[in-house]
Design a protein around this motif. Structure first.
Motif, mmCIF file in Angstrom:
data_model
loop_
_atom_site.group_PDB
_atom_site.id
_atom_site.type_symbol
_atom_site.label_atom_id
_atom_site.label_comp_id
_atom_site.label_asym_id
_atom_site.label_seq_id
_atom_site.Cartn_x
_atom_site.Cartn_y
_atom_site.Cartn_z
ATOM 1 N N ARG A 90 28.346 -19.537 0.156
ATOM 2 C CA ARG A 90 28.157 -18.129 0.495
ATOM 3 C C ARG A 90 27.027 -17.511 -0.314
ATOM 4 O O ARG A 90 26.230 -16.724 0.199
ATOM 5 N N THR A 91 26.958 -17.859 -1.591
ATOM 6 C CA THR A 91 25.881 -17.344 -2.433
ATOM 7 C C THR A 91 24.534 -17.901 -1.988
ATOM 8 O O THR A 91 23.532 -17.183 -1.921
ATOM 9 N N GLN A 92 24.505 -19.177 -1.660
ATOM 10 C CA GLN A 92 23.265 -19.800 -1.199
ATOM 11 C C GLN A 92 22.759 -19.143 0.073
ATOM 12 O O GLN A 92 21.550 -18.952 0.260
ATOM 13 N N ARG A 93 23.682 -18.758 0.963
ATOM 14 C CA ARG A 93 23.286 -18.164 2.239
ATOM 15 C C ARG A 93 22.591 -16.816 2.047
ATOM 16 O O ARG A 93 21.772 -16.404 2.860
ATOM 17 N N ILE A 94 22.906 -16.117 0.965
ATOM 18 C CA ILE A 94 22.264 -14.833 0.694
ATOM 19 C C ILE A 94 20.792 -15.023 0.354
ATOM 20 O O ILE A 94 19.911 -14.339 0.888
ATOM 21 N N ILE A 144 36.352 -28.441 2.330
ATOM 22 C CA ILE A 144 35.563 -27.620 1.416
ATOM 23 C C ILE A 144 36.511 -26.900 0.459
ATOM 24 O O ILE A 144 37.460 -26.239 0.891
ATOM 25 N N THR A 145 36.250 -27.016 -0.834
ATOM 26 C CA THR A 145 37.079 -26.322 -1.816
ATOM 27 C C THR A 145 36.667 -24.857 -1.899
ATOM 28 O O THR A 145 35.593 -24.464 -1.428
ATOM 29 N N GLU A 146 37.503 -24.044 -2.519
ATOM 30 C CA GLU A 146 37.193 -22.627 -2.671
ATOM 31 C C GLU A 146 35.936 -22.432 -3.512
ATOM 32 O O GLU A 146 35.106 -21.561 -3.227
ATOM 33 N N GLU A 147 35.775 -23.241 -4.537
ATOM 34 C CA GLU A 147 34.583 -23.141 -5.379
ATOM 35 C C GLU A 147 33.324 -23.500 -4.589
ATOM 36 O O GLU A 147 32.291 -22.831 -4.700
ATOM 37 N N GLU A 148 33.422 -24.542 -3.764
ATOM 38 C CA GLU A 148 32.278 -24.933 -2.935
ATOM 39 C C GLU A 148 31.963 -23.864 -1.896
ATOM 40 O O GLU A 148 30.798 -23.613 -1.573
#
Length: 330
Positions: free
Chosen positions: A105-109, A96-100
């Motif tokens: 993390r944003t999706q999990r919110i 997993i890249t840092e951008e991914e």
């Protein structure tokens, strides 16, 4: 194997866990003996951290000890004398890249998986996440070393009784110095469990502290020599095992679920639970009979059958019982 002892291979129970196991190590040791479940984080070479295999295995253990009615209490500890639990595994996933990672993390919110809080599974057994022991049975922590990060603010903070090694137990929030607050509910748990000023000192300074300081602020119940750590935890567990199991488990659920209600509302719920225990379990009657007969009670946690309706009362009996009811002495 001794009578009353069961050892479980967590590998065989995790049929839905999508990961591979290291052949020379199980993530936890899980044993059930004489009414007590023993959960030992078993990765001392890596600070007994919460990697994915450990999280999945300990989640299976919570489910198993909750559903096994012969288990009345659990003891949670770590392997070795250096770490109780060093927290989550912060090493990034290789594919997993840092951008991914930021995307996920944003999706999990905004779009957490069904049945989860911020990606952590919850359940009717009271789990407040995959590996937070909020099952409705007492959990005793035997803190054998460092409780840091999630090992402090989630795992330890979610236990009910806490015994610490005088020589080896140490504590640290360990997240603020990394620039974040943590995914678990730890900050809110600490503020509820400790005095505001003590909790805020832990959270805002992120300084380590020893067992005596943890005892002073009320984070733990007792400090014992390391050689007596498990022995003392077992003493408490054996005592709890002698108590009425349904009442014990209902007491924990009542405090956790309803303890923050206004007193009159919580009192009402408590009375409803109390009436259920007296009317639908054998232990309520056994406790009173044993007291009156001056003998030790034998609590078995059995449930009663539904009985017939009460017969109609005569006018004289109704008046007599009404007087007793209003007096509160019955």
């Amino acid at each position: 194997m001794a009578v009353g002892t069961e050892s479980y291979n967590i590998r065989s129970k995790c049929t839905l866990c999508h990961f591979s196991w290291e052949e020379d190590r199980l993530p936890i040791d899980y044993e059930k003996r004489d009414g007590v479940a023993y959960i030992t984080l078993n990765n001392p070479a890596k600070a007994n951290i919460f990697d994915k295999p450990t999280a999945d295995a300990i989640s299976e253990a919570w489910i198993d000890l909750w559903e096994d009615r012969s288990i009345r209490c659990a003891i949670l500890t770590g392997k070795g004398d250096t770490h109780f639990c060093g927290g989550h595994n912060l090493a990034p996933r290789e594919n997993i890249t840092e951008e991914e990672r930021e995307y996920l993390r944003t999706q999990r919110i905004f779009w957490p998986l069904a049945g989860t809080v911020h990606g952590q599974k919850t359940g009717v057994d009271g789990r407040m996440g995959d590996h937070y022991p909020r099952v409705w049975k007492p959990v005793i922590a035997a803190v054998n070393g460092w409780a840091a990060g999630a090992g402090l603010y989630s795992l330890l903070a979610s236990t009910d009784i806490r015994i610490a090694s005088a020589e080896h137990a140490r504590f640290k929030f360990a997240l603020l110095t990394q620039g974040w607050l943590g995914h678990g509910p730890g900050a809110s748990l600490l503020v509820k469990q400790l005095r505001y000023i003590d909790a805020m000192k832990i959270l805002l300074t992120d300084e380590p502290f020893d067992a005596q300081e943890a005892l002073r602020i009320g984070l733990i119940n007792e400090v014992v020599p390391h050689a007596r750590l498990l022995e003392r935890a077992e003493e408490l567990a054996r005592h709890i095992c002698k108590l009425p199991p349904v009442a014990v488990r209902m007491m924990k659920e009542f405090v956790v679920r309803f303890g923050d209600l206004p007193t009159d509302q919580a009192w009402h719920v408590q009375n409803l639970i109390n009436s259920l225990l007296i009317q639908t379990t054998t232990d309520g009657e056994e406790g009173r009979q044993a007291f009156n007969e001056k003998r030790k009670p034998n609590f078995d946690g059995k449930l009663r059958k539904r009985g017939d309706a009460w017969p109609d009362l005569s006018e004289e009996d109704a008046k007599r019982l009404d007087e007793a009811y209003r007096s509160g002495e019955f």
